[in-house]
Design a protein around this motif. Structure first.
Motif, PDB file in Angstrom:
ATOM      1  N   UNK A 141      -8.032   2.247  12.058  1.00 42.57           N
ATOM      2  CA  UNK A 141     -10.144   1.653  11.815  1.00 42.57           C
ATOM      3  C   UNK A 141     -10.353   1.082  10.807  1.00 42.57           C
ATOM      4  N   UNK A 142      -9.749   0.893   9.761  1.00 42.17           N
ATOM      5  CA  UNK A 142     -10.245  -0.466   8.608  1.00 42.17           C
ATOM      6  C   UNK A 142      -9.819  -1.738   9.727  1.00 42.17           C
ATOM      7  N   UNK A 143      -8.657  -2.026  10.381  1.00 42.33           N
ATOM      8  CA  UNK A 143      -8.733  -2.989  11.036  1.00 42.33           C
ATOM      9  C   UNK A 143      -8.908  -3.081  12.169  1.00 42.33           C
ATOM     10  N   UNK A 144     -10.057  -2.853  12.865  1.00 38.29           N
ATOM     11  CA  UNK A 144     -10.721  -2.684  14.291  1.00 38.29           C
ATOM     12  C   UNK A 144     -10.136  -2.307  15.035  1.00 38.29           C
ATOM     13  N   UNK A 197       1.852  -1.560  14.366  1.00 38.59           N
ATOM     14  CA  UNK A 197       2.181  -1.224  14.510  1.00 38.59           C
ATOM     15  C   UNK A 197       2.482  -1.750  12.900  1.00 38.59           C
ATOM     16  N   UNK A 198       3.429  -2.387  12.976  1.00 41.74           N
ATOM     17  CA  UNK A 198       4.187  -3.528  11.731  1.00 41.74           C
ATOM     18  C   UNK A 198       2.684  -3.511  10.468  1.00 41.74           C
ATOM     19  N   UNK A 199       1.208  -4.022  11.518  1.00 40.77           N
ATOM     20  CA  UNK A 199       0.615  -4.738  10.501  1.00 40.77           C
ATOM     21  C   UNK A 199      -0.621  -2.977  10.200  1.00 40.77           C
ATOM     22  N   UNK A 200      -0.339  -3.088  10.324  1.00 38.51           N
ATOM     23  CA  UNK A 200      -1.550  -1.689  10.590  1.00 38.51           C
ATOM     24  C   UNK A 200      -0.714  -0.402   9.693  1.00 38.51           C
ATOM     25  N   UNK A 324      -1.503  13.796  -9.228  1.00 41.18           N
ATOM     26  CA  UNK A 324      -1.987  12.318  -9.025  1.00 41.18           C
ATOM     27  C   UNK A 324      -1.328  11.458  -8.222  1.00 41.18           C
ATOM     28  N   UNK A 325      -1.158  10.746  -6.764  1.00 46.15           N
ATOM     29  CA  UNK A 325      -0.022  10.527  -6.445  1.00 46.15           C
ATOM     30  C   UNK A 325      -1.273   9.121  -5.858  1.00 46.15           C
ATOM     31  N   UNK A 326      -1.247   8.008  -6.021  1.00 48.68           N
ATOM     32  CA  UNK A 326      -1.743   6.278  -5.529  1.00 48.68           C
ATOM     33  C   UNK A 326      -1.800   6.599  -3.847  1.00 48.68           C
ATOM     34  N   UNK A 327      -2.827   6.934  -3.607  1.00 50.06           N
ATOM     35  CA  UNK A 327      -2.836   6.068  -2.216  1.00 50.06           C
ATOM     36  C   UNK A 327      -2.450   4.578  -2.204  1.00 50.06           C
ATOM     37  N   UNK A 328      -2.126   5.406  -0.693  1.00 46.56           N
ATOM     38  CA  UNK A 328      -1.767   3.573  -0.578  1.00 46.56           C
ATOM     39  C   UNK A 328      -2.763   1.980  -0.811  1.00 46.56           C
ATOM     40  N   UNK A 329      -2.127   0.709  -0.598  1.00 45.81           N
ATOM     41  CA  UNK A 329      -3.431   0.067  -1.592  1.00 45.81           C
ATOM     42  C   UNK A 329      -4.387  -0.932  -0.901  1.00 45.81           C
ATOM     43  N   UNK A 330      -4.321  -0.718   0.758  1.00 52.19           N
ATOM     44  CA  UNK A 330      -4.731  -0.584   1.457  1.00 52.19           C
ATOM     45  C   UNK A 330      -6.284   0.355   1.440  1.00 52.19           C
ATOM     46  N   UNK A 331      -6.079   1.121   1.626  1.00 55.07           N
ATOM     47  CA  UNK A 331      -6.909   2.530   1.204  1.00 55.07           C
ATOM     48  C   UNK A 331      -8.252   2.023   0.112  1.00 55.07           C
TER      49      UNK A 331
END
Lengths: 356, 356
Positions: A141-144, A197-200, A324-331
């Protein structure tokens, strides 16, 4: 991991329950279905997203609805084929790979079942790297990227193809149809090409689930500390260890909201950790101070054996370790935080990233 | 009638309101849309069902939802094209004729709008010869014809293609999606071939609506009795004439239920007629005796000018004539009465056919 064999399933399920951050539904029933499907149809080939060709047709699948109902009203099996067929007809081409949207909880297992039944390879990735309660809460969704056309099928034979103006509308319409269908439905959505799929997607998350699941098993066997090992592997940290002394629950607009209070022991003796949850854990406060918040993963493990605990299974007297585990950096971008940050869940404070 | 011109629309709408048996939604807004569409795109060609070739592709259209909302949130126009396109893509062929499911009320106008906009001919027939509150309540269901695949589109751009296991499930799922879309949606459903349309629709009902609408106009101009004329034309009878002395309403599960009491005058002086309704009028009792019941049409006209009154517009003090018109004979079979007879609406008595 190149193949998912029946024996891998429970290990992946355990790791997926950790990545569920308290939510996503208990993968137990899903793991039985996945084992059964692999025993019947053969192992599932797992493909790293980096190996996808641009013209791949990746179709993620999931179950939508209340996990408590899903447990009682398991998919008949045919839903996957019907959901796939309806999108294949719409697109005029065959699906080449099964995808995963939500590695956390039950929806880690659903794509394994689907891949085994269809004989298609499964992409080792997912849409969020954790669990979230609504279908638009993915990095896609973030990637449109639109979730439409989206297929929805129930165990009775009803099927629906939805094209929504945006992913929030898809969530609303699909949710109400799911409720009408009896509170659970199989969905196939976010049809992706190989590049998308590779990028998002968040890569290698099924392998991560397997690794975390194995780690719990190995540390337990070695009488070591599973919580510390999981935190170290996922570059997070242990927030506290303690005893559950209070759990409050209420169902608000179909979501299981609540909070839990944990009285610390070991080095946390005298401290008090408070957890808020809405399906998943949302924020953690240690002695009143915010120490972790969504979209980072707040995970609760049994302090003795390292088994992950869902928010529903938290009980007075349980001895737990909270990570607490870090989310993926893109979040962690502003656009992504608008979709899944603390304010989205009703809090009036910003996200505070957890650091190792 | 071979062409529906803009000037025919209000006449048809008046007759359609009579055939609505108190429900089906006020066709007024629909008549404005239909006039506008005809003025813009030209008149609509009306085709008797007997002239359909076997290989025709007839697609009935309707609005689903609460009439009160439909009035405030009119279709944008594009919905018809999108709903048609999705079924044409699914079927792999073009629609040849627009169809009508419900001649009673607002849904008499929707196919006219759609036919004008698409330039397709409209079949002079409908699925019930009156109005009913649920989409499975058509003679097509009695004949085992599926409403699936069914398209649903809203004014925002959301679209849905539904394949349900039966017409009752289609009603449930489409209704909940419609509610989520804001309580109104354009639907295209029961895709028919020419033979099915010839054999299962009630023929000539748009012409009947036009004739009844004209009759009201003519009798009024001639200072004659519209109610008697309508009853005679439709082979029904006047149940009573009187003054509305009480109206009770309650909304139950999304339906407008209620009752009205009418104190007779003229030859009915001293008598008391009781009407029960749920969107449409369901049963009429004269001095406690059942004199008409669903699926026959119980219609209320203004006693002075013959204009049809919907159940929502009934008010204390109104002077009315209440008619009972026989339903299409195919509604009188046991299978059809199971779908729309008094017991289906919660009564513990059987259907009693109205005779002229």
């Amino acid at each position: 991991m190149e193949l998912i064999e029946a024996a891998d399933v429970t290990v992946i399920a355990r790791g997926a329950a950790i990545l569920g951050a308290g939510g996503g539904g208990d993968p137990w029933l899903g793991s039985l279905m996945a084992q059964h499907a692999i025993e019947r149809h053969g192992p599932v080939r797992l493909v790293p997203p980096g190996e996808l060709q641009d013209d791949a047709f990746v179709l993620p699948v999931a179950l939508m609805g209340a996990p408590t109902v899903i447990v009682e009203k398991a998919p008949a099996g045919d839903e996957f084929r019907r959901a796939f067929a309806s999108l294949e007809q719409y697109r005029g081409r065959a699906v080449s790979h099964v995808g995963c949207l939500e590695v956390g909880g039950l929806n880690s297992m659903v794509p394994i079942v689907s891949a085994a039944m269809t004989g298609l390879p499964l992409v080792d990735a997912d849409g969020m790297g954790r669990a979230f309660p609504e279908l638009q809460m993915v990095l896609l969704t973030v990637d449109g990227i639109s979730c439409s056309p989206m297929a929805l099928a129930d165990e009775k034979g009803n099927a629906l193809l939805l094209t929504a103006v945006d992913n929030e509308w898809a969530e609303r319409i699909a949710r109400s149809a799911t409720v009408e269908m009896g509170c659970s439905a199989t969905i196939a959505l976010y049809p992706l090409n190989g590049r998308e799929a590779r990028e998002s997607l968040v890569p290698h998350t099924l392998t991560l689930a397997r690794d975390l699941g194995l780690l719990v098993e190995q540390t337990r066997a070695a009488h070591e500390d599973a919580a510390e090992a999981v935190a170290a592997h996922a570059r997070g940290r242990v927030l506290a260890r303690g005893t559950v002394v209070d759990v409050q629950r209420r169902t608000v607009a179909g979501f299981a909201r609540g909070s839990a209070i944990i009285e610390g022991f070991d080095e946390w003796a005298g401290s008090r950790l408070e957890l808020d949850f809405q399906n998943e854990h949302l924020v953690a406060r240690l002695d009143g101070e915010l120490v972790a918040s969504v979209p980072d993963l707040i995970c609760v493990l049994d302090a003795e054996n390292g088994e992950p605990l869902t928010t529903e299974s938290l009980r007075f007297g349980y001895r737990v370790a909270v990570l607490a585990l870090p989310c993926h950096e893109r979040w962690r971008t502003a656009a992504a935080l608008e979709l899944v940050g603390p304010r989205k869940f009703g809090y009036d404070h910003d996200y505070r990233p957890v650091a190792p």
